[in-house]
Design a protein around this motif. Structure first.
Motif, PDB file in Angstrom:
ATOM      1  N   GLN A 183       0.827  -1.212   0.000  1.00  0.00           N
ATOM      2  CA  GLN A 183       0.000   0.000   0.000  1.00  0.00           C
ATOM      3  C   GLN A 183       0.857   1.256   0.000  1.00  0.00           C
ATOM      4  O   GLN A 183       1.835   1.356   0.744  1.00  0.00           O
ATOM      5  N   ASN A 184       0.478   2.210  -0.838  1.00  0.00           N
ATOM      6  CA  ASN A 184       1.103   3.524  -0.831  1.00  0.00           C
ATOM      7  C   ASN A 184       0.357   4.396   0.185  1.00  0.00           C
ATOM      8  O   ASN A 184      -0.805   4.748  -0.031  1.00  0.00           O
ATOM      9  N   VAL A 185       1.008   4.699   1.291  1.00  0.00           N
ATOM     10  CA  VAL A 185       0.404   5.562   2.307  1.00  0.00           C
ATOM     11  C   VAL A 185       0.792   6.993   1.953  1.00  0.00           C
ATOM     12  O   VAL A 185       1.943   7.400   2.125  1.00  0.00           O
ATOM     13  N   TYR A 186      -0.167   7.738   1.467  1.00  0.00           N
ATOM     14  CA  TYR A 186       0.115   9.048   0.854  1.00  0.00           C
ATOM     15  C   TYR A 186       0.886   9.963   1.806  1.00  0.00           C
ATOM     16  O   TYR A 186       0.509  10.169   2.959  1.00  0.00           O
ATOM     17  N   GLY A 187       2.003  10.477   1.284  1.00  0.00           N
ATOM     18  CA  GLY A 187       2.807  11.428   2.036  1.00  0.00           C
ATOM     19  C   GLY A 187       3.713  10.798   3.076  1.00  0.00           C
ATOM     20  O   GLY A 187       4.479  11.503   3.743  1.00  0.00           O
ATOM     21  N   GLU A 188       3.658   9.458   3.233  1.00  0.00           N
ATOM     22  CA  GLU A 188       4.469   8.802   4.266  1.00  0.00           C
ATOM     23  C   GLU A 188       5.404   7.731   3.708  1.00  0.00           C
ATOM     24  O   GLU A 188       6.585   7.717   4.011  1.00  0.00           O
TER      25      GLU A 188
END
Length: 223
Positions: free
Chosen positions: A208-213
């Motif tokens: 998962q791409n955790v936006y901004g993290e």
């Protein structure tokens, strides 16, 4: 495995049918034979054998001796109504485990899992993937094949796996993978995209791409 294939050799129709249903419900692929006369084709595909002893023709002991003598190394679990110590000792000498009928399905499944782990390594299921962390291999259960990674893809996957369910930042990836190199900010994205394609995770559910993290390998939800 479930990923694993089990060969049942059992002449009692009720017990054989029960075993087949239990194992298929747990995700195992199952072959069921009522005697040992035609097991050899299925034996080549099997990962474990559940062997009755009192069979028509050759008994389970004789069959297991032939299986081992033919060079097959897959584990054999004797499942028999014979409870005397001599029968059990003979079974444990020829095979890898012995369980007496009637049996509790929970005990059967636990004994099988321990045997499979010992024979093939400990697998962790993540969605449709089987992960063998010890040997650094990943298998796609849907097509029953090992996934072919490049060296860098394998490092990235198992870096995520070793920190599963935790967010890893791009800085952490760079520090782990390329501590002394110039940092191309897009290179992580490129490798993650290739990884997702290979593990059939186009929606980014597993990685998962955790936006901004950063990125996280999710293991908590199974399909």
């Amino acid at each position: 495995m479930n990923g694993f294939t089990i060969l049942i050799v059992e002449d009692d129709r009720l017990i054989g049918d029960l075993l087949q249903k239990i194992l298929q419900r747990e995700g195992y692929q199952v072959f069921w034979k009522t005697n040992g006369s035609d097991i050899w084709t299925e034996l080549r595909q099997a990962d474990l054998v559940i062997m009755d002893i009192m069979l028509p023709g050759e008994d389970g002991y004789q069959l297991t001796q032939k299986i081992k003598s033919a060079g097959f190394t897959l584990p054999v679990l004797f499942l028999s109504a014979l409870q005397d110590i001599d029968s059990r000792l003979q079974g444990l000498t020829l095979g890898e485990d012995y369980l007496v009928k009637p049996f509790d399905p929970r005990e059967l499944l636990l004994r099988m899992q321990k045997m499979l782990n010992h024979a093939y390594g400990t697998f962790v299921q993540i969605y449709h993937l089987f992960v063998d962390a010890e040997r650094r291999k990943v298998f796609n259960q849907q097509i029953d094949q090992e996934i072919s990674f490049t060296a860098i893809e394998r490092k990235i996957f198992f870096y995520l796996y070793d920190h599963k369910d935790r967010i890893l930042t791009k800085e952490q990836f760079f520090a782990y993978l390329w501590p002394l190199d110039d940092r191309n900010p897009n290179i992580i994205n490129v490798h993650i995209k290739k990884l997702r394609s290979k593990i059939e995770d186009t929606q980014g559910t597993i990685i998962q791409n955790v936006y901004g993290e950063g990125y996280r390998l999710n293991t908590r939800v199974k399909i």
